[in-house]
Write an enzyme that holds these catalytic residues in place. Structure first.
Site, short mmCIF file in Angstrom:
data_model
loop_
_atom_site.label_atom_id
_atom_site.label_comp_id
_atom_site.label_asym_id
_atom_site.label_seq_id
_atom_site.Cartn_x
_atom_site.Cartn_y
_atom_site.Cartn_z
N ASP A 1 0.81 -1.23 0.00
CA ASP A 1 0.00 0.00 0.00
C ASP A 1 0.84 1.27 0.00
OD1 ASP A 1 -2.15 -1.74 0.13
OD2 ASP A 1 -2.22 -1.68 2.31
N LYS B 1 1.99 2.07 -5.10
CA LYS B 1 2.57 1.49 -6.33
C LYS B 1 1.66 1.73 -7.53
CE LYS B 1 2.46 -2.50 -4.21
NZ LYS B 1 2.15 -2.10 -2.82
N GLY C 1 -4.42 -4.54 -3.70
CA GLY C 1 -5.43 -3.52 -4.00
C GLY C 1 -4.67 -2.27 -4.40
N HIS C 2 -4.66 -1.97 -5.69
CA HIS C 2 -3.91 -0.81 -6.18
C HIS C 2 -4.92 0.26 -6.59
CE1 HIS C 2 -0.18 -3.47 -7.24
NE2 HIS C 2 -0.55 -3.56 -5.97
N GLN D 1 2.13 -6.19 -3.28
CA GLN D 1 2.60 -6.28 -1.89
C GLN D 1 3.84 -5.39 -1.73
OE1 GLN D 1 1.55 -9.60 -3.40
NE2 GLN D 1 -0.27 -8.60 -2.68
P1 GDP Z 1 -0.71 0.23 -3.57
O1 GDP Z 1 -1.29 -1.05 -3.12
O2 GDP Z 1 0.76 0.32 -3.28
O3 GDP Z 1 -1.02 0.55 -5.00
O4 GDP Z 1 -1.38 1.37 -2.67
P2 GDP Z 1 -2.94 1.48 -2.26
O5 GDP Z 1 -3.71 1.92 -3.43
O6 GDP Z 1 -3.40 0.24 -1.58
O7 GDP Z 1 -2.87 2.58 -1.12
C1 GDP Z 1 -2.37 3.85 -1.37
C2 GDP Z 1 -3.48 4.85 -1.01
O8 GDP Z 1 -2.95 6.15 -0.98
C3 GDP Z 1 -4.59 4.91 -2.05
O9 GDP Z 1 -5.78 5.31 -1.41
C4 GDP Z 1 -4.11 6.01 -3.00
O10 GDP Z 1 -5.18 6.63 -3.71
C5 GDP Z 1 -3.51 6.96 -2.01
N1 GDP Z 1 -2.38 7.77 -2.50
C6 GDP Z 1 -1.35 7.42 -3.31
N2 GDP Z 1 -0.45 8.42 -3.39
C7 GDP Z 1 -0.93 9.40 -2.59
C8 GDP Z 1 -0.42 10.68 -2.21
O11 GDP Z 1 0.65 11.11 -2.59
N3 GDP Z 1 -1.19 11.41 -1.34
C9 GDP Z 1 -2.37 10.98 -0.84
N4 GDP Z 1 -3.04 11.76 -0.01
N5 GDP Z 1 -2.88 9.78 -1.18
C10 GDP Z 1 -2.15 9.00 -2.03
P1 IMO Z 2 -0.81 -4.31 -2.20
O1 IMO Z 2 -0.35 -4.87 -3.53
C1 IMO Z 2 -1.03 -4.62 2.15
C2 IMO Z 2 -0.85 -8.65 3.81
C3 IMO Z 2 -2.09 -9.08 4.58
C4 IMO Z 2 -1.47 -10.03 5.59
C5 IMO Z 2 -0.36 -10.71 4.78
C6 IMO Z 2 -0.76 -12.07 4.20
O2 IMO Z 2 -2.10 -3.60 -2.27
O3 IMO Z 2 0.29 -3.52 -1.59
P2 IMO Z 2 -2.31 -12.77 2.16
O4 IMO Z 2 -3.77 -12.54 1.92
O5 IMO Z 2 -1.43 -12.20 1.10
O6 IMO Z 2 -1.98 -14.19 2.45
O7 IMO Z 2 -2.01 -11.97 3.53
O8 IMO Z 2 -0.05 -9.83 3.73
N1 IMO Z 2 -1.08 -8.18 2.43
C7 IMO Z 2 -1.09 -6.90 2.08
N2 IMO Z 2 -1.00 -5.78 2.83
N3 IMO Z 2 -1.11 -4.52 0.79
C8 IMO Z 2 -1.16 -5.65 0.03
O9 IMO Z 2 -1.10 -5.61 -1.31
C9 IMO Z 2 -1.20 -6.89 0.67
N4 IMO Z 2 -1.28 -8.16 0.23
C10 IMO Z 2 -1.18 -8.94 1.32
O10 IMO Z 2 -2.73 -7.98 5.19
O11 IMO Z 2 -0.84 -9.28 6.60
MG MG Z 3 -2.77 -1.74 -1.79
#
Ligand code: GDP
Ligand code: IMO
Ligand code: MG
Length: 430
Positions: free
Chosen positions: A15, A18, A42-43, A225
């Protein structure tokens, strides 16, 4: 010799943002390939007023003329990916076999993997990992055990015997633990009725990529991840089950480190974690946590769980960056810290037991739980950076913090993200 290949990797527990970075860069590439994980990812991509959450599909899907590939070592949930494609199409995103490819060899996730994931968690009791419940561990266990079904088996309609074996094994376990058994005939009929909708996307992605790389086409590798959730390198056992470090991509494609031109490591200016496991720099201050959780919308994109929040941890970041040969950072969510009086960054660890310095990433959850973080403190900048698109717009207190990170890690910061939207991004010129 370096090829036209770049990578975007998460450097923490996921999270990091990416998806946003991949989406912002995708138009510069011919191909974007997700190389690990499955529906646990979850991206989030924010385009105008619309927010998309991608689980399997690479974040290049919103860029015209980009071929998106779900790599061979991803695990693909048969029913969920059909739903994901349908939802994106319903939201006006163009998806066809011209811009999305799935790989023959990818392991398929089916409902019994999710049931098994839940059963394992239940059996672990207080020691549970806190998985996303997407069946990831059991599906990767199939991969390593050389059992289960691949997307190729579904494309060739040769999955039935293997499915029968898997359901038999699962049902024996389900009976033992008084869990709901799977109906083989219903599951087989359900797969058969839907397989036509996904078969046109299933292809030999390895040959496609090798040919295109050889022809000089540009490839962006998208990690899911983060390095600390890597099944081998992460904070075991509180990790995911795939290779989230660059090594996962290299091994899948038969590449060497020196083939990668640029590896962009993504980290927030603070840290978060979903699920269980040690988190030495986690905030103990309730108010601080709720400010960051609220401003950063720190709730899981896949499960909606509140993310744990803490300060940035440089000792770990240094090691993770070096192991992955990170050539530049993308620092995200700086705007989330806009209101704080003080920012802290962990610059060293000492052992809780003997007060000795620990100059390395401790390597497993058990050791990670035994460290005490030491912090360097910085004055907060207390002004709005949200939406900034030029480095000159950033306050000097923030710039000092960014310089400190660069100096400590020796990795240059190339991108600074100031908001969730695609365009809320600063590209730092060298
Ligand atoms: P990922 O899994 O690495 O793609 O990241 P996620 O989407 O799970 O979580 C990142 C969260 O931060 C999402 O809600 C994005 O919309 C948000 N986000 C990404 N970059 C920024 C930023 O620079 N500022 C803010 N406020 N939110 C951001
Ligand atoms: P993105 O790509 C954050 C975490 C879960 C748990 C551990 C194992 O959005 O960054 P799993 O279901 O993979 O067997 O769970 O890994 N986890 C993540 N945490 N972002 C993710 O993906 C994750 N994918 C798995 O919360 O701790
Ligand atoms: Mg994510």
């Amino acid at each position: 010799m370096k090829k036209n290949i770049s990578a975007v990797l998460g450097l923490s527990w996921g999270d990091e943002g990416k998806g946003k970075i991949v989406d912002a860069l995708a138009h510069e590439f011919d191909m974007v390939m997700r190389f690990n994980g499955g529906g646990n990812a979850g991206h989030t991509i924010v385009l105008g007023e619309t927010t998309f959450k991608l689980h399997h599909i690479p974040a290049g899907i919103f860029s015209p003329n980009v071929t998106n590939i779900i790599g061979r070592k991803c695990v693909v949930d048969f029913f969920d990916i059909i739903e994901e494609i349908t939802q994106l199409k319903n939201n006006g995103v163009e998806i066809s076999p011209h811009n999305l490819m799935l790989s023959y060899d990818s392991q398929v996730v089916l409902p019994y993997h999710k049931q098994m994931d839940a059963l394992r968690e239940k059996m672990r009791g207080n020691g549970k990992v806190g998985t996303t419940g997407r069946g990831i561990g059991p599906a990767y266990a199939d991969l390593i055990s050389r059992v289960g079904i691949t997307l190729g088996d579904i494309a060739n309609n040769s999955f039935k015997e293997k499915l029968a074996n898997e359901v038999r094994v699962f049902n024996a376990i389900a009976r033992e633990f008084q869990e709901v058994e799977i109906s083989l005939s219903e599951l087989e009929a359900h797969i058969s009725s839907l397989r036509h909708s996904i078969t046109p996307f299933i292809t030999d992605s390895y040959s496609f990529l090798r040919k295109n790389i050889a022809a000089g086409k540009k490839l962006l590798l998208e990690g899911a991840q983060g390095a600390l959730l890597d099944a081998y390198f992460g904070t075991r056992p509180f990790v995911s089950s795939s290779l989230a470090c660059i090594h996962g991509a290299l091994l899948d494609l038969g590449l060497a480190f020196q083939d990668i031109a640029e590896t962009i490591g993504v980290t927030k200016l603070y840290n978060t974690r979903v699920g269980n496991g040690a988190f030495p720099t986690e905030f103990h201050d309730e108010q601080l946590r709720s400010v960051i959780q609220g401003r950063g919308k720190e709730f899981g994109a896949t499960t909606g769980r509140a993310r744990r929040c803490g300060w940035l941890d440089l000792p770990t970041l240094k090691v993770v960056s070096s192991v992955n040969n990170v050539s530049a950072f993308a620092i995200t969510k700086v705007d989330v810290l806009d209101t704080l009086d003080e920012i802290q960054i962990c610059d060293s660890f000492v052992s809780l037991s003997d007060d000795e310095d620990i100059p390395y990433y401790p390597g497993s959850d058990e050791y990670f739980a035994g460290v005490l973080p030491r912090y360097k403190k910085f004055a907060g900048w207390k002004s709005a950076t949200a939406g900034a698109v030029k480095k000159e717009q950033l306050p000097s207190d923030l710039v000092s913090i960014l310089h400190f990170i660069e100096k400590e890690t020796t990795v240059p910061i190339k991108f600074i993200s100031t908001g969730a939207k695609r365009e809320e991004l600063i590209r730092v010129e060298p």
